[in-house]
Design a protein around this motif. Structure first.
Motif, mmCIF file in Angstrom:
data_model
loop_
_atom_site.group_PDB
_atom_site.id
_atom_site.type_symbol
_atom_site.label_atom_id
_atom_site.label_comp_id
_atom_site.label_asym_id
_atom_site.label_seq_id
_atom_site.Cartn_x
_atom_site.Cartn_y
_atom_site.Cartn_z
ATOM 1 N N CYS A 1 -2.764 3.136 9.327
ATOM 2 C CA CYS A 1 -1.546 3.646 9.966
ATOM 3 C C CYS A 1 -1.673 3.575 11.487
ATOM 4 O O CYS A 1 -0.733 3.211 12.186
ATOM 5 C CB CYS A 1 -1.250 5.071 9.517
ATOM 6 S SG CYS A 1 -0.592 5.164 7.833
ATOM 7 N N ARG B 1 0.826 -1.220 0.000
ATOM 8 C CA ARG B 1 0.000 0.000 0.000
ATOM 9 C C ARG B 1 0.863 1.274 0.000
ATOM 10 O O ARG B 1 0.351 2.369 -0.205
ATOM 11 C CB ARG B 1 -0.984 -0.005 1.168
ATOM 12 C CG ARG B 1 -0.392 0.217 2.552
ATOM 13 C CD ARG B 1 -1.447 -0.027 3.620
ATOM 14 N NE ARG B 1 -0.993 0.421 4.927
ATOM 15 C CZ ARG B 1 -1.208 1.645 5.406
ATOM 16 N NH1 ARG B 1 -1.855 2.518 4.682
ATOM 17 N NH2 ARG B 1 -0.769 1.979 6.593
ATOM 18 N N ALA C 1 3.232 7.433 7.948
ATOM 19 C CA ALA C 1 2.374 8.049 6.941
ATOM 20 C C ALA C 1 2.112 7.047 5.832
ATOM 21 O O ALA C 1 2.858 6.074 5.678
ATOM 22 C CB ALA C 1 3.053 9.290 6.360
ATOM 23 N N CYS C 2 1.056 7.295 5.068
ATOM 24 C CA CYS C 2 0.771 6.482 3.893
ATOM 25 C C CYS C 2 0.061 7.374 2.878
ATOM 26 O O CYS C 2 -0.281 8.514 3.188
ATOM 27 C CB CYS C 2 -0.063 5.267 4.276
ATOM 28 S SG CYS C 2 -1.817 5.634 4.485
ATOM 29 N N CYS D 1 -4.640 7.553 9.351
ATOM 30 C CA CYS D 1 -5.779 6.759 8.866
ATOM 31 C C CYS D 1 -5.855 5.485 9.716
ATOM 32 O O CYS D 1 -4.914 5.162 10.439
ATOM 33 C CB CYS D 1 -5.597 6.435 7.391
ATOM 34 S SG CYS D 1 -4.272 5.265 7.075
ATOM 35 N N CYS E 1 -3.215 9.110 4.270
ATOM 36 C CA CYS E 1 -3.272 10.095 5.340
ATOM 37 C C CYS E 1 -2.068 11.030 5.413
ATOM 38 O O CYS E 1 -2.097 12.013 6.139
ATOM 39 C CB CYS E 1 -3.439 9.388 6.683
ATOM 40 S SG CYS E 1 -2.017 8.388 7.154
#
Ligand code: ZN
Ligand code: ZN
Ligand code: FE
Length: 752
Positions: free
Chosen positions: A159, A119, A177-178, A156, A181
């Protein structure tokens, strides 16, 4: 009450998975209690039958990146509990935590961003407890997300799960982080067709200049294999010759145009990932534009240290069909600090980049890339030229002789400025500031100082500054001392250089210090720079030898005109030889005097044609080193260069006359350049050896920017060792004026 242990751990212990490590160990040993971060460090309470074993295990095996400076255990009566937990951070008075430096992307995160099924595939802000931004995002302590510039990003659910799951490698990774978010990339001018990284890759491949928001500020990038792109960047940045740093995808790519020693490879791949100065390959397999580092034997190379860089290099390889090599230079104007926001780019560097690749994670603390010289010398392969990203703000120990009883703020020197905040047995050296002469430079200095003061909890009781009356740094120190009501201590420049070596290596006096550099104010009003200083004992030192004086207009300027220095030297050499034949030594000119080794190099560089005009400090000496033929062993007679009378000196005129005579006789400039290095090194060794015997000294310290010249440094070290002397030089403190603040701080330990 249950019996157990209270443990308090200080050092580099936050932001690298320390608490999860403690948690897992406690779980494995069935220990109950808690672990918490406080601004005093990590605090732990442990109870249960294995509590003692747990304590020992933790002492012996801290997490890999941790640097434990204090580990205190006490037996205590504790409130009984049923589980082991990680408690929220606590704030206490007084600081014991060291803020971590930024850490280069780790292999696990690198694999994730390259994996289409992950992801975080292609996500430019991927990080974990082992890697990612630290220093550049931290605003306050303790190090927790709300105290960083990541506070504005709400995690999110995915996370949050990783962040709260003790078994996850992102457990309590504060900058987690991703793509859902976390921070996002932007490109301007906006491209309707292409995503930001793709747009930047295309622009770079097309020979354009791209500004990239990195960890500590913006960088300017262009294709280093494209001569016209590099020329364009030089013209737009108005930087005619000062070397640009390069970034390439991996060590294999670097080997196509440079020689990479094992020591160089190790530091390139380290978590600090600095710019490493590598010897240019004699037969490169890949063309790098000459304009990247003209008249220089080395190229500064670093590897992609953020996921953004890694993603960009992957895109460029796919789009260009081969691994890219990019110029990656700090975005700043002249000596001003690095630019950290887009508005600053427009003000400081209008119309320089064609495209800006930016993002919405603010930079809390600006920080330039570090620069190290990696040599093949086994026992000390690294020499710091600039100690910034990846190292700052880690503290440096002060030797036992330099225990600072009164906490001190040392403002540093005038060029390559850094400051140091020191208390007790350690000094926090700031990242590269550069200059405090400009309003921007001074603002950056004050801003960084405010952060250091808050984090370290060190309240200075003393201010230290250079002896030079007109340095902007001295005036700043005077102002600060007045405003804070503190005493001001003035420290001679070359004495500070020598003490920086003594403090770093925990040496005891007496030592003989060789401080060779461009300029530094001498107590006799002359501009010093070729100094042999004897440090007898606490605060008791004297100049026991030096390079003979040259009368030179603007001797104190950082940058000289090599041709003019050469003419002045030659004129003086004639005058002085005439005087000497009449038994006189004095120089009768009414000009400022200088004993600068840097100027001697300038003169030789101009006469041999290595460099007649210089656009940045150190250009001519580097050009002379690059010109020198490494196979040439010849040395001019050293006796004519030495004056071993009551006031010993190394005489520059005979050296310059040899350079001029051999040049006129048509000797190859490469041979002359080599003979210059050989003669100067051997003469310096002979004079140092004479002084060591005269004063009964066994230890010699080398410092000052001229020792960045590897030829000079190696020969002086080898020569002194052949006489059985112990030789030390700066290893983790910059050899050049970037290390002066550390030496100034050390000097105050000896002020009664
Ligand atoms: Zn990682
Ligand atoms: Zn997320
Ligand atoms: Fe210096």
């Amino acid at each position: 009450m249950a019996s157990g242990y209270k443990i308090s751990i200080q050092g580099q212990v936050q932001g690298l998975g320390f608490r999860p490590h403690v948690y897992r160990l406690a779980k494995a040993l069935d220990v109950r209690g808690f672990v918490a971060n406080s601004n005093l460090g990590v605090v732990i309470e442990a109870q249960g039958k294995n509590a003692r074993r747990f304590t020992e295990e933790l002492r012996l095996h801290p997490p890999p990146l941790a640097v434990v400076t204090s580990f205190r255990v006490s037996r205590a009566k504790l409130t009984p509990c049923l589980d082991f937990v990680i408690r929220p951070s606590r704030a206490e008075k007084g600081a014991g935590v060291d803020v971590l430096p930024d850490l280069a992307i780790c292999p696990a995160c690198r694999r994730e961003i390259a994996d289409p099924a992950n992801r975080r595939h292609g996500y430019a802000f991927t990080n974990c407890t082992q890697c990612g931004p630290r220093y550049t995002i931290i605003e306050h302590l303790p190090y927790d997300r709300p105290h960083t510039t990541m506070a504005r990003f709400r995690m999110c659910p995915d996370c949050r799960r990783e962040y709260t799951e003790p078994g996850d490698r992102r457990y309590h990774a504060q900058p987690i982080a991703c793509p859902v978010c976390g921070p996002r990339l932007t490109v301007s001018p906006a491209s309707a067709r292409l995503p930001p990284v793709e747009a930047a890759a295309q622009a770079l491949l097309g020979g354009r200049i791209v500004a990239i928001k990195s960890l500590g500020g913006f960088q300017l990038a262009c294709d280093a294999t494209n001569d016209s792109a590099v020329g364009l960047l030089r013209r737009r940045k108005r930087r005619p010759a000062k070397p640009f740093a390069l970034m390439c995808e991996n060590v294999t790519a670097a080997r196509k145009f440079c020689r990479v020693s094992p020591a160089a490879q190790e530091v390139m791949l380290s978590a600090a990932a600095p710019i490493v100065l590598l010897p240019k390959s004699p037969r490169p397999a890949l063309h790098v534009a000459d304009a990247v580092a003209p008249r220089n034997s080395r190229l500064g190379v670093m590897l992609p240290y953020t996921p953004l860089h890694a993603v960009l290099f992957e895109r460029m390889r796919l789009a260009g069909g081969r691994p890219a090599v990019l110029v990656m230079t700090s975005a700043n104007r002249k000596e001003n600090p690095i630019v950290a926001e887009e508005g600053g780019l427009g003000r400081e560097l209008p119309n320089v980049p064609d495209l800006v690749l930016s993002h919405n994670r603010p930079i809390a603390n600006r920080c330039d890339d570090s620069v190290v010289l990696a040599e093949a010398e086994r026992e000390s392969p690294l020499v710091f030229v600039r100690r910034s990203r990846g190292y700052a703000p880690q503290p440096l120990p002060l030797g036992r002789m330099f225990h600072v009883k009164r906490p001190v703020l040392a403002v540093g020197g005038e060029f390559k400025n850094t400051f140091a905040l020191a208390g007790e047995d350690r000094a926090f050296l700031s990242p590269h500031v550069g200059t405090v002469e400009t309003a921007e430079g001074e603002a950056f200095w004050l801003e960084t100082f405010a952060r250091y003061a808050e984090w370290t909890g060190i309240e200075p009781a003393l201010v230290a500054a250079d002896l030079h009356p007109d340095y902007a740094s001295t005036r700043l120190a005077e102002r600060l001392a007045r405003d804070l009501g503190l005493p001001l201590v003035r420290v001679q420049h070359h004495y500070a250089h020598v003490l920086s070596v003594m403090a770093e290596h925990d040496l005891r006096s007496p030592v003989l210090g060789l401080a060779f550099d461009g300029t530094g104010y001498g107590p006799d009003g002359a501009v010093w720079g070729g100094e042999f200083l004897l440090v007898h004992d606490r605060a008791n030192w004297q100049r026991v030898g030096h390079l003979g004086y040259l009368g030179l207009a603007d001797a104190g300027a950082e940058l000289a005109n090599p041709s003019r220095v050469a003419r002045t030297y030659l004129a003086q050499a004639k005058d002085r030889l005439a005087l000497r034949s009449r038994g006189q030594r004095a120089v009768s000119r009414r000009l400022p005097l200088t004993s600068s080794v840097g100027r001697l190099f300038d003169a030789a560089a101009a006469i041999t044609g290595a460099c007649r005009t210089a656009s940045f400090d150190g250009e001519a000496p580097a050009a002379l080193e690059a010109l020198a033929d490494p196979r040439e062993r010849k040395c001019w007679p050293v006796d004519e260069v030495l004056d071993l009378s009551v006031s010993p000196a190394l005489l520059p005129e005979p050296i310059i006359l040899r350079v001029a005579r051999e040049t006129a006789a048509g000797v190859a400039p490469a041979a002359i350049a080599a003979r210059f290095h050989n003669t100067l090194s051997r003469a310096a060794v002979r004079l140092a050896e004479e002084l060591c015997s005269r004063y009964g000294v066994a230890t010699v310290c080398l410092s000052g920017g001229s020792f960045q010249n590897s030829w000079l440094r190696r020969q002086v070290i080898a020569g002194l060792r052949s006489f059985g002397r112990n030789v030390y030089w700066n290893r983790t403190v910059p050899l050049n004026d970037g290390g002066v603040a550390y030496g100034q701080a050390a000097a105050t330990a000896w002020v009664p």
